[in-house]
Each structure stands twice: as structure tokens, then as C-alpha cells.
Design an enzyme around this catalytic site. Structure first.
Site, mmCIF file in Angstrom:
data_model
loop_
_atom_site.group_PDB
_atom_site.id
_atom_site.type_symbol
_atom_site.label_atom_id
_atom_site.label_comp_id
_atom_site.label_asym_id
_atom_site.label_seq_id
_atom_site.Cartn_x
_atom_site.Cartn_y
_atom_site.Cartn_z
ATOM 1 N N ASP A 190 -1.928 0.756 0.509
ATOM 2 C CA ASP A 190 -1.677 -0.397 -0.243
ATOM 3 C C ASP A 190 -3.276 -0.875 -0.602
ATOM 4 O O ASP A 190 -4.037 -0.489 -0.525
ATOM 5 C CB ASP A 190 0.154 -1.296 -0.233
HETATM 6 C C1 BGC Z 1 2.247 -3.155 -4.165
HETATM 7 C C2 BGC Z 1 2.016 -1.650 -4.266
HETATM 8 C C3 BGC Z 1 1.490 -1.383 -5.798
HETATM 9 C C4 BGC Z 1 -0.198 -2.137 -5.959
HETATM 10 C C5 BGC Z 1 -0.884 -0.765 -6.566
HETATM 11 C C6 BGC Z 1 0.462 -3.863 -4.049
HETATM 12 O O1 BGC Z 1 -0.019 -4.899 -4.463
HETATM 13 O O2 BGC Z 1 2.380 -3.553 -2.753
HETATM 14 O O3 BGC Z 1 3.673 -1.676 -3.711
HETATM 15 O O4 BGC Z 1 1.896 -0.498 -5.756
HETATM 16 O O5 BGC Z 1 -0.046 -3.139 -5.574
HETATM 17 O O6 BGC Z 1 -0.111 -2.017 -8.006
#
Ligand code: BGC
Length: 665
Positions: A229
Site C-alpha cells: 500500500d
Molecule cells: C490506499 C490504497 C490506494 C493507495 C493509492 C492508499 O492510501 O489505502 O487503497 O490504492 O493509497 O492511492
């Protein structure tokens, strides 16, 4: 060139470039060897807008896409075929926008109704998630795009999501929290998995050998790539030594990411072996090969076409849930409707563009007021009263503001005092025979980074609804949201309640068609709607959202309806519940080993779809969505992989069991 040969041609620096972000949504390619960069986009309800490479600043004018119904709506349809179609749309649009990996679906268990990202997630039940996620992923990946199932694992709250350590017993882990991911890997054959931010049993999920090596790869045989993530990696060596392949983050210091220069140094100093790097690079190369990124035959995708909107409509229509319908108040009869009053901020609110990483830049979004007015046409006078004030917001002009990822590109204005709005709505409601209230939550409550404080409806909607019901007891209530809200103050006083999860660009049309009867509702709750927050197990034991460091899932596998059943708590609306404008009857149950048969008949007057649910030992074990014309009868055969001796029950919700039988040894 074969990918193994390619690997031998790569320098260490080139390999390192392929396994960390060199932009907020891409890794570096190796042009001299024809290796392209890997391009990502959120997810999961459509393809997110384009950003500048090193800043969260939107920078494109041709990136509007189809807004698909949320995970909750999809799960509420209980229809794997529709999930597959929604996947096809998402994949085609992602590829159409030039993406390699779409960051979704999000499938974390709804452990508490308060989790801010529940609106992206599907259900409290692992079987329902598994049955929906696998076809969804197959649909996505048909377009030579990778799905990225997230957030692996036990990311069930937003509070302290970057650091909270989740303590969960093995049985609950295996029965509740992991099956969806296992189905995504084994049945959906997902090409990528995104690790969660939180810790699991003392280790960050992105550093966890137990999650990434032992379970994901050794047990489930996952052969794809694991993506962090954004900002979920905290230590170069720890993450490099486990099956974490690509480090992504949200800051522009790309060379300083743990898998960038620090990793290069660690390899040079012998702290991390080059063999460990090679495994990751090979996973990336395999992924690229699977996505046909080295071939001329890769699908090109397409976005924003009418066919995609039609799928968005179909999912929205099947995802709407009729929770209550006394005196057959619904459907309304469009021909007889001369005047209609619609009340509520959600009737005229657009939802897509805020909420965190799932926000979208859509071509259009039909809100309920537009959907209903458009369908009713010119013979009915539709009046709108907002009734209560909610926050408004403004999206920044992309190039003039410095934008932080926490707030994205949105400025929020608090609601203004609403006494006049309330008075106006109550007066109008007393003057109208037909009134529809459209309220609930919006993305100021259902959003990334924050959990709700409680289940109470915001903006004093309860008080307003009670007043409205006093002057007009036939008011129809439509609630929108990503998870359960407290309806206890008025649920008994109202005759009709309709629930809609965030329903995509065609949501307003779908809702109108359900209310006006051209669509017979067939959605069923994918989660329990309780009378009060303390009825959910995570809250009754005081373990949501945990303390400063830890959250202990002491409720074990008693999550959702499993808890309500074992503790004998009556929910407001049970898991699996959803009414229809027709009636169905179940009969003739036979159990023969793992094969269970019964008959279903539409005994009402209109065509309808129904979800027949099979529970064993009070857990959902199978379901089928059946289409039946009035008077039609059909045999249903469930063939389970395994079935222990004991009680088998079949019905229309976890609390509406119509047939029971015993499976013998
Ligand atoms: C989120 C993810 C997301 C990623 C990219 C993170 O803060 O938890 O679900 O895909 O950001 O934007």
C-alpha cells in the site's frame, strides 16, 4: 527474449528501479531492453483521474470514466455473473486508460459498521465476498490488466491504520478474514495483491513472512506480484527479505524509498542478497508477460461507452435493497402520481468525486432527484426540499494549489444552520401525499483515513425524519451509505425503507426504477443492520478501534450475523434480508451427501429475482440468485465441496429460514 534471460541482462540499478515507485503511480521501465514501466491506478469503483507524476495534482482533460457501483452494492446484488460483468467494465476502462494494474477490489471484512472505508468493501461474510470477488477479478483481468486485491490483511479500520497491531486468533483469521483473499488468489487468479498498512501479529503486513510467504505463496500458491500500500513499507531489510515485490508510496522522494537507494546500499553491503531482488524482479517480469506487455497483441481497452453505463445500471438496480414495505406502499404508481415531494441532501448530491483514493472523475452521475424526475416526466410535478444542510466542497483548480494526499484536492465547507430548511420541508411534507426522503451518509462520513464516531445519522436527520413522519406517515425513506446507520428512532414508525450503497453513475435511474416499479428489487443485505452499535461484537467487547497500539479481535469468528445468532441479539434487519414486490415460496428440501435440492416458486403476481441462501451450522455456505416469472417454479441444486453432518437450512435471510433438514454422517 524469455523473462529469465531478460533478468540476466539487467543491472542491479535497473532491477531496483523496477521494484519501487519512480512516480506516485508508476515504476521505472528499462527502455534499452524494451521493459516498460508498470502503471497503476485506483480503484475500485472506476479508474481514478490522472495525476502529475510526482504530485497529487490532477493533470488531464480526457480521463473522465464510468462510475461503477461500490463494493457494497455489488455484494448486495448477490450475483456472481454481474460481478464478472462489472469486472469486465473495470478492466476494459483501466486498460483503455493505459493502466497495467487497477488497485481493487477492496475486500476487507466489515468488522464494525464504523470503518470509514466500508463503502469500498463488500460484506461481513467471507463466503459472499469469495463468491463475488473471484468472477470480478476474472472479468477485470480479461482486458490484460491486473487486479490488485486489497488490503491484505485484517485492515478493518481506518483509525491508526498506519500503525495499529491486529491480534487475531487463527480460527477467526482462517474463517473470517482470509477466505476472500484466498478466493481472489485461487479462483480469481489475481495477478497482484496489495498489502495492508496495519501490523499483523507484531509485524507490518508488508513485512510479514507469515502473510506474504507462508500463507499467500506457500499455501495458496500465489505466483503474482505483491504491491505495498502507498507508504506501507517501513524497513528495507525486513521488507526485502519477504515476498514483498514493489514498494509504492505517496511522497515524491522516490530515490529515498526503502526499495530505492537504501536497498541498493543494503545489497552492496551484503545485508540483502541479490537473489532476493531477483525473485521480486522476476515476479514483475512474469506479471508483465501475463499482461502481454511485451507483445503486440495486448488488448487496448476502451472507456466511457454506453455498454459500460448499462452494466453500471444493472449492478445498481440489483444492489438496491427493499428493507421494509408495509401496506405495499411501494412501488409508487407513476401514472397516478401527479405531485411528488423529494426531501434530503442525498437526493441531489454527487458522491463520486471525494472519499479518498476511491474518488473518481466521472463523466456524469445521476442523483436520485434527477433520476426520479426524469423517469416521471412532465405529468408529475416534482418539488425538492433539501431539508437539512450538509457540508459542501470545492475541488481545487489543479495547478494553483499545493495538495496534500490526506485531503486530496478538496476543500470542505461546514454546513450552515438549517432551521429554515427543516421548516420548509416539514411544511411541504404536510401538503403532499407522496413524499420520498433521501438521506443517510455521504463521503464526508464514508471516507478513507477516518472512521465514523458512531452510527447516528449526521445533520440531525433523525429529528427531521421524525417530524416529517408526524405530518406524513406514508413518507418513503431511502437511505444511502457505505455501512449500517442507526435507524432505531424511526424504523418502526415508517412503512417503507429502501437502502442504497453508493450506486455509481446510473444510481439515480436505478433507484427511480425500483421506487416506480419497473425494476423489482432483489438486493439483499451483505451485512447485519443492528439496532445499536453495541450490538456488534467488536463494540460489545470494546475492541473497536483498540488502544494506542493494538486492536484485539477477541470476538474471534463471531463477526456479523454469526455473533447476532450466537448471542441471540435481534438485529433491525438481518444479514441476507431484502424484500421483493412479489413473493416466493420454498419447498421439497432433500439432502443427499453434499448435494442439496429444493424448489422455489414465484407465488406473487410479477416477475422477480430472489436469492436463495443455504446455511449450515448457521453459516452461509452457498446461495443462488434465481429469476422467476409469476407462477413459475424451479428446482435448485446446491453442490457443496464439503458438508459436515448437522443442520442445513435454506431461506431468504439468516433469520428467515423456510426449510430445515439434517445432513447425516
Ligand atoms: C490506499 C490504497 C490506494 C493507495 C493509492 C492508499 O492510501 O489505502 O487503497 O490504492 O493509497 O492511492
Amino acid at each position: 527474449m524469455k523473462i529469465k534471460e531478460l533478468l540476466t541482462q539487467l543491472t542491479l540499478e535497473e532491477k531496483i528501479g523496477m521494484i519501487h515507485g519512480c512516480g506516485i503511480f508508476q515504476t521505472a521501465g528499462v527502455p534499452r531492453l524494451g521493459i516498460p514501466p508498470l502503471k497503476f491506478s485506483d480503484g475500485p469503483m472506476g479508474v481514478r483521474n490522472e495525476f502529475m507524476n510526482d504530485r497529487w495534482v490532477p493533470n488531464s482533460k480526457n480521463d473522465n470514466i464510468t462510475y461503477l457501483p461500490s463494493g457494497g452494492a455489488l455484494a448486495a446484488a448477490w450475483n456472481p455473473e454481474l460481478a464478472y460483468k462489472q469486472g469486465q467494465v473495470l478492466g476494459a476502462e483501466a486498460r483503455g486508460r493505459g493502466k497495467d494494474v487497477i488497485l481493487g477490489p477492496g475486500i476487507n471484512i466489515k468488522r464494525s459498521p464504523l470503518c470509514g472505508r466500508n463503502f469500498e468493501y463488500m460484506s461481513e461474510d467471507s463466503l459472499l465476498i469469495s463468491e463475488v470477488v473471484a468472477p470480478l477479478i476474472r472479468g477485470i483481468q480479461e482486458s490484460d490488466v491486473a487486479a490488485c486485491v486489497k488490503h491484505y490483511a485484517v485492515n478493518n479500520q481506518e483509525t491508526k491504520r498506519m500503525s495499529i497491531d491486529v491480534e487475531v486468533d487463527e480460527q477467526a483469521l482462517r474463517e473470517i478474514y482470509l477466505p476472500g483473499f484466498e478466493a481472489a488468489v485461487k479462483d480469481g487468479k489475481t495477478h497482484t495483491v496489495m498489502c495492508a498498512y496495519n501490523k499483523f501479529r507484531g509485524h507490518y503486513a508488508g513485512h510479514s513472512a507469515e502473510l506474504l510467504d507462508k500463507i499467500l505463496r506457500d499455501e495458496w500458491g500465489f505466483e503474482g506480484a505483491v504491491v505495498s500500500d502507498w507508504g506501507a513499507i517501513h524497513d528495507t531489510e525486513e521488507a526485502a527479505k519477504v515476498g514483498m515485490d514493489i514498494e509504492m508510496s505517496y511522497t515524491p522522494d522516490f530515490d529515498d524509498y526503502y526499495f530505492a537507494k537504501p536497498l541498493l546500499t543494503a545489497v552492496r553491503e551484503g545485508k540483502v542478497s541479490e537473489a532476493d531482488i531477483d525473485k521480486k524482479v522476476l515476479n514483475v517480469l512474469k506479471l508483465m508477460e501475463n499482461l502481454k506487455m511485451f507483445s503486440d497483441n495486448r488488448k487496448r481497452g476502451i472507456y466511457n461507452i454506453p455498454e459500460h453505463r448499462a452494466v453500471a445500471y444493472d449492478v445498481a438496480a440489483e444492489g438496491i435493497i427493499l428493507l421494509k414495505n408495509e401496506e405495499k406502499l411501494l412501488p409508487l404508481k407513476p401514472k397516478k402520481l401527479k405531485k411528488l415531494l423529494i426531501i434530503g441532501d442525498n437526493a441531489s448530491r454527487h458522491h463520486a468525486e471525494i472519499g479518498g483514493s476511491a474518488e473518481l472523475k466521472v463523466l456524469y452521475e445521476i442523483h436520485p432527484l434527477l433520476g426520479i424526475s426524469g423517469r416521471l416526466g412532465g405529468n408529475c410535478e416534482v418539488t425538492y426540499a433539501r431539508g437539512y444542510a450538509a457540508e459542501t466542497y470545492e475541488l481545487f483548480d489543479c495547478n494553483t494549489h499545493d495538495i496534500s494526499p490526506e485531503i486530496n484536492n478538496v476543500k470542505i465547507y461546514p454546513p450552515k444552520p438549517d432551521e429554515d430548511l427543516r421548516r420548509e420541508a416539514v411544511k411541504l411534507a404536510s401538503e403532499h401525499e407522496h413524499v420520498i426522503f433521501v438521506g443517510g451518509l455521504n463521503h464526508l462520513q464514508d471516507r478513507e483515513c477516518f472512521d465514523r464516531d458512531d452510527m447516528i445519522l449526521p445533520y440531525r436527520q433523525d429529528t427531521l425524519i421524525e417530524e416529517l413522519l408526524t405530518v406524513n406517515p406514508n413518507m418513503i425513506i431511502v437511505m444511502n451509505g457505505g455501512s449500517a446507520v442507526d435507524m432505531s428512532r424511526w424504523a418502526n414508525k415508517t412503512k417503507a425503507i429502501v437502502w442504497s450503497y453508493y450506486a455509481g453513475c446510473e444510481g439515480g435511474h436505478a433507484l427511480a426504477d425500483v421506487l416506480l416499479g419497473s425494476v423489482n428489487p432483489s438486493g439483499c443485505l451483505p451485512e447485519t443492520f443492528a439496532l445499536k452499535l453495541e450490538d456488534y461484537s467488536s463494540h460489545s467487547i470494546g475492541e473497536f478501534p483498540g488502544d494506542e497500539e493494538k486492536v484485539r479481535y477477541l470476538e474471534g469468528n463471531k463477526v456479523g450475523y454469526r455473533h447476532f445468532d450466537s448471542a441471540d441479539i435481534t438485529p433491525l434487519f438481518p444479514f441476507g434480508h431484502g424484500l421483493s414486490y412479489t413473493q416466493f415460496e420454498l419447498s421439497e428440501l432433500t439432502i443427499n451427501g453434499t448435494e442439496i435440492k429444493c424448489k422455489i416458486e414465484n407465488i406473487g403476481a410479477v416477475f422477480g429475482k430472489v436469492t436463495v441462501q443455504l446455511y449450515a451450522e448457521k453459516c452461509l455456505r452457498a446461495f443462488k440468485k434465481i429469476l422467476l416469472h409469476a407462477g413459475e417454479k424451479q428446482e435448485i441444486i446446491f453442490t457443496l465441496k464439503e458438508l459436515e453432518a448437522g443442520e442445513v437450512s435454506i431461506g431468504f435471510s439468516s433469520r428467515d429460514i423456510r426449510l430445515k433438514g439434517i445432513k447425516n454422517d
